[in-house]
Write an enzyme that holds these catalytic residues in place. Structure first.
Site, PDB file in Angstrom:
ATOM      1  N   ARG A 177       0.812  -1.237   0.000  1.00 19.56           N
ATOM      2  CA  ARG A 177       0.000   0.000   0.000  1.00 19.56           C
ATOM      3  C   ARG A 177       0.841   1.280   0.000  1.00 19.56           C
ATOM      4  O   ARG A 177       0.453   2.290   0.595  1.00 19.56           O
ATOM      5  CB  ARG A 177      -0.977   0.015   1.194  1.00 19.56           C
ATOM      6  N   SER A 226     -10.150   0.167   3.905  1.00 21.33           N
ATOM      7  CA  SER A 226      -9.361  -0.383   5.016  1.00 21.33           C
ATOM      8  C   SER A 226      -8.639   0.753   5.739  1.00 21.33           C
ATOM      9  O   SER A 226      -7.911   1.522   5.124  1.00 21.33           O
ATOM     10  CB  SER A 226      -8.337  -1.391   4.496  1.00 21.33           C
ATOM     11  N   GLU A 296      -3.517   2.971   7.144  1.00 21.71           N
ATOM     12  CA  GLU A 296      -3.447   2.901   5.678  1.00 21.71           C
ATOM     13  C   GLU A 296      -4.083   4.170   5.098  1.00 21.71           C
ATOM     14  O   GLU A 296      -3.598   4.755   4.128  1.00 21.71           O
ATOM     15  CB  GLU A 296      -4.197   1.657   5.167  1.00 21.71           C
TER      16      GLU A 296
HETATM   17  P1  FAD Z   1      -7.166   9.417  -2.489  1.00 21.30           P
HETATM   18  O1  FAD Z   1      -7.932   8.699  -1.423  1.00 21.30           O
HETATM   19  O2  FAD Z   1      -7.724  10.677  -3.001  1.00 21.30           O
HETATM   20  O3  FAD Z   1      -5.682   9.675  -1.971  1.00 21.30           O
HETATM   21  C1  FAD Z   1      -4.953   8.618  -1.360  1.00 21.30           C
HETATM   22  C2  FAD Z   1      -3.460   8.968  -1.430  1.00 21.30           C
HETATM   23  O4  FAD Z   1      -3.058   8.947  -2.793  1.00 21.30           O
HETATM   24  C3  FAD Z   1      -3.148  10.375  -0.909  1.00 21.30           C
HETATM   25  O5  FAD Z   1      -1.915  10.320  -0.216  1.00 21.30           O
HETATM   26  C4  FAD Z   1      -3.027  11.214  -2.170  1.00 21.30           C
HETATM   27  O6  FAD Z   1      -2.156  12.317  -1.998  1.00 21.30           O
HETATM   28  C5  FAD Z   1      -2.440  10.177  -3.140  1.00 21.30           C
HETATM   29  N1  FAD Z   1      -2.794  10.488  -4.528  1.00 21.30           N
HETATM   30  C6  FAD Z   1      -4.027  10.529  -5.096  1.00 21.30           C
HETATM   31  N2  FAD Z   1      -3.938  10.862  -6.389  1.00 21.30           N
HETATM   32  C7  FAD Z   1      -2.618  11.052  -6.647  1.00 21.30           C
HETATM   33  C8  FAD Z   1      -1.881  11.439  -7.802  1.00 21.30           C
HETATM   34  N3  FAD Z   1      -2.479  11.710  -8.957  1.00 21.30           N
HETATM   35  N4  FAD Z   1      -0.525  11.542  -7.685  1.00 21.30           N
HETATM   36  C9  FAD Z   1       0.105  11.292  -6.520  1.00 21.30           C
HETATM   37  N5  FAD Z   1      -0.535  10.923  -5.395  1.00 21.30           N
HETATM   38  C10 FAD Z   1      -1.886  10.806  -5.462  1.00 21.30           C
HETATM   39  N6  FAD Z   1      -7.743  -0.036  -1.623  1.00 21.30           N
HETATM   40  C11 FAD Z   1      -7.097  -1.135  -2.040  1.00 21.30           C
HETATM   41  O7  FAD Z   1      -5.889  -1.097  -2.290  1.00 21.30           O
HETATM   42  N7  FAD Z   1      -7.771  -2.312  -2.205  1.00 21.30           N
HETATM   43  C12 FAD Z   1      -9.091  -2.420  -1.970  1.00 21.30           C
HETATM   44  O8  FAD Z   1      -9.637  -3.497  -2.150  1.00 21.30           O
HETATM   45  C13 FAD Z   1      -9.816  -1.254  -1.530  1.00 21.30           C
HETATM   46  N8  FAD Z   1     -11.147  -1.323  -1.275  1.00 21.30           N
HETATM   47  C14 FAD Z   1     -11.794  -0.172  -0.896  1.00 21.30           C
HETATM   48  C15 FAD Z   1     -13.188  -0.230  -0.678  1.00 21.30           C
HETATM   49  C16 FAD Z   1     -13.883   0.902  -0.307  1.00 21.30           C
HETATM   50  C17 FAD Z   1     -15.382   0.823  -0.085  1.00 21.30           C
HETATM   51  C18 FAD Z   1     -13.189   2.123  -0.148  1.00 21.30           C
HETATM   52  C19 FAD Z   1     -13.913   3.394   0.233  1.00 21.30           C
HETATM   53  C20 FAD Z   1     -11.814   2.198  -0.345  1.00 21.30           C
HETATM   54  C21 FAD Z   1     -11.106   1.042  -0.723  1.00 21.30           C
HETATM   55  N9  FAD Z   1      -9.717   1.064  -0.943  1.00 21.30           N
HETATM   56  C22 FAD Z   1      -9.076  -0.054  -1.367  1.00 21.30           C
HETATM   57  C23 FAD Z   1      -8.952   2.299  -0.713  1.00 21.30           C
HETATM   58  C24 FAD Z   1      -8.798   3.205  -1.912  1.00 21.30           C
HETATM   59  O9  FAD Z   1      -9.834   2.992  -2.857  1.00 21.30           O
HETATM   60  C25 FAD Z   1      -7.441   3.046  -2.599  1.00 21.30           C
HETATM   61  O10 FAD Z   1      -6.374   3.305  -1.712  1.00 21.30           O
HETATM   62  C26 FAD Z   1      -7.295   3.953  -3.802  1.00 21.30           C
HETATM   63  O11 FAD Z   1      -6.143   3.586  -4.533  1.00 21.30           O
HETATM   64  C27 FAD Z   1      -7.185   5.428  -3.418  1.00 21.30           C
HETATM   65  O12 FAD Z   1      -7.275   6.196  -4.606  1.00 21.30           O
HETATM   66  P2  FAD Z   1      -7.921   7.631  -4.600  1.00 21.30           P
HETATM   67  O13 FAD Z   1      -7.853   8.159  -5.982  1.00 21.30           O
HETATM   68  O14 FAD Z   1      -9.257   7.593  -3.964  1.00 21.30           O
HETATM   69  O15 FAD Z   1      -6.878   8.420  -3.694  1.00 21.30           O
END
Ligand code: FAD
Length: 312
Positions: A177, A226, A296
């Site tokens: 992660r 998570s 996380e």
């Molecule tokens: P954000 O939540 O907006 O940001 C997360 C981090 O990424 C921050 O530090 C941000 O600065 C950074 N970030 C975002 N965009 C960029 C960019 N363009 N460049 C550099 N850094 C960036 N995760 C899993 O790994 N597996 C799963 O199975 C999973 N299941 C989920 C289920 C649910 C219902 C939910 C709500 C979340 C789940 N997640 C899961 C968590 C989440 O979806 C992931 O971590 C996802 O990759 C986050 O992406 P985001 O665009 O929403 O990032």
């Protein structure tokens, strides 16, 4: 004598083609729907706009990027500096014979569906992750035994000083992660490998993932997925359960009854309620098991002073 007017940050930012907004609410962009405003919210028009803005921006101004906000708590007093949100101009997905090139704002599920429609296998795991491609690279998102690190050929980034750079998976030093991005770097595009496959089989796999999630996770709730990383040889949810935290509440935040590594905003929670609840879970898990859980979920911004009490 009238007090000297202190100019807002937005008044000393470089010109852009995209949009700048002062004191812009960003909580609504997150799954938890909490938190204060960005001092300035920047939605760049495209990569060139982003790079030239960052090159001209005072290096002392903090820059934070948010994606789909699915792994994020925005704290109650908001985020100082510039918050970058990639939207239109960063969402294109190009299909190639052995992979896809996706803009950082493309949703993981859209990438998975596009690959499936093109008969490309290997990206179905992304269909259940509700983030963007940028967030998936930054978090090394993964599910059901697959992670971004297994499929990433390269990611393009814009560095804090406005350089556009292409990094391969080795340079990103993916771990559980996390990815090692240069401080302040923003992912703008990524190439994900896939292989030709049977459309019906891929569609069936995606349907299986969808129903497995519906059965085990609060997928329609205000949550951040998570909350804690799984420690070596343990499952965070089992430790949380063993410490008696399933259903634990603080203000309007609650540990999910359905999946106790998920925190919920029941409606009206503050970021302090949610983060404070997470800290209370960590404290109780440590007291019960000796294990220190590691967040996380990423937390950004300035917390409100003080935390509310834990409900019995
Ligand atoms: P954000 O939540 O907006 O940001 C997360 C981090 O990424 C921050 O530090 C941000 O600065 C950074 N970030 C975002 N965009 C960029 C960019 N363009 N460049 C550099 N850094 C960036 N995760 C899993 O790994 N597996 C799963 O199975 C999973 N299941 C989920 C289920 C649910 C219902 C939910 C709500 C979340 C789940 N997640 C899961 C968590 C989440 O979806 C992931 O971590 C996802 O990759 C986050 O992406 P985001 O665009 O929403 O990032």
């Amino acid at each position: 004598m009238p007090a000297a007017r202190h100019p807002h940050l937005i008044e000393r930012l470089p010109q852009v083609r995209g949009r700048l907004a002062a004191e812009a609410p960003i909580g609504p962009f997150t799954w938890f729907r909490v938190g204060g405003p960005a001092e300035v919210l920047f939605r760049p028009a495209d990569e060139v706009d982003l790079a030239s803005f960052l090159a001209a921006l005072d290096p002392a101004v903090p820059v934070t990027v948010i994606g789909a906000g699915s792994n994020l708590i925005v704290r109650d007093r908001g985020v100082p500096g510039v918050v970058v949100r990639l939207a239109r101009g960063f969402g294109a997905i190009a299909v190639e014979p052995d992979g896809v090139i996706a803009g950082a704002a493309a949703l993981d599920v859209t990438v998975a569906e596009t690959a499936a429609e093109a008969g490309l296998d290997g990206l179905a795991f992304l269909s259940g992750i509700p983030g963007s491609v940028g967030g998936a690279v930054a978090m090394n998102a993964g599910a059901y035994g697959n992670e971004v690190k297994d499929v990433l050929d390269w990611a393009e980034i814009v560095t804090r000083d406005g350089q556009r750079v292409r990094l391969d998976a080795v340079a990103l030093a993916f771990a559980y992660r996390s990815a090692r991005l240069p401080p302040g770097a923003i992912v703008t595009r990524a190439r994900l490998r896939a292989r030709p496959g049977d459309r019906a089989t891929i569609a069936a796999e995606m349907a299986r993932i969808r129903s497995a999630r519906e059965a085990t996770q609060p997928t329609r709730a205000r949550t951040g997925g998570s909350t804690f990383k799984n420690p070596e040889d343990a499952k965070a949810w089992e430790l949380i359960d063993a410490a008696g935290c399933r259903g634990l509440a603080r203000g309007r935040a609650q540990v999910s009854e359905k999946h106790c590594n998920f925190l919920l905003n029941l409606g009206g929670a503050t970021a302090a309620d949610i983060e404070g609840l997470g800290e209370e879970v960590r404290r109780r898990v440590h007291a019960a098991t000796g294990v220190t859980l590691e967040w996380e979920i990423r937390r950004i911004g300035i917390p409100a002073g003080g935390l509310t009490g834990v409900a019995p």
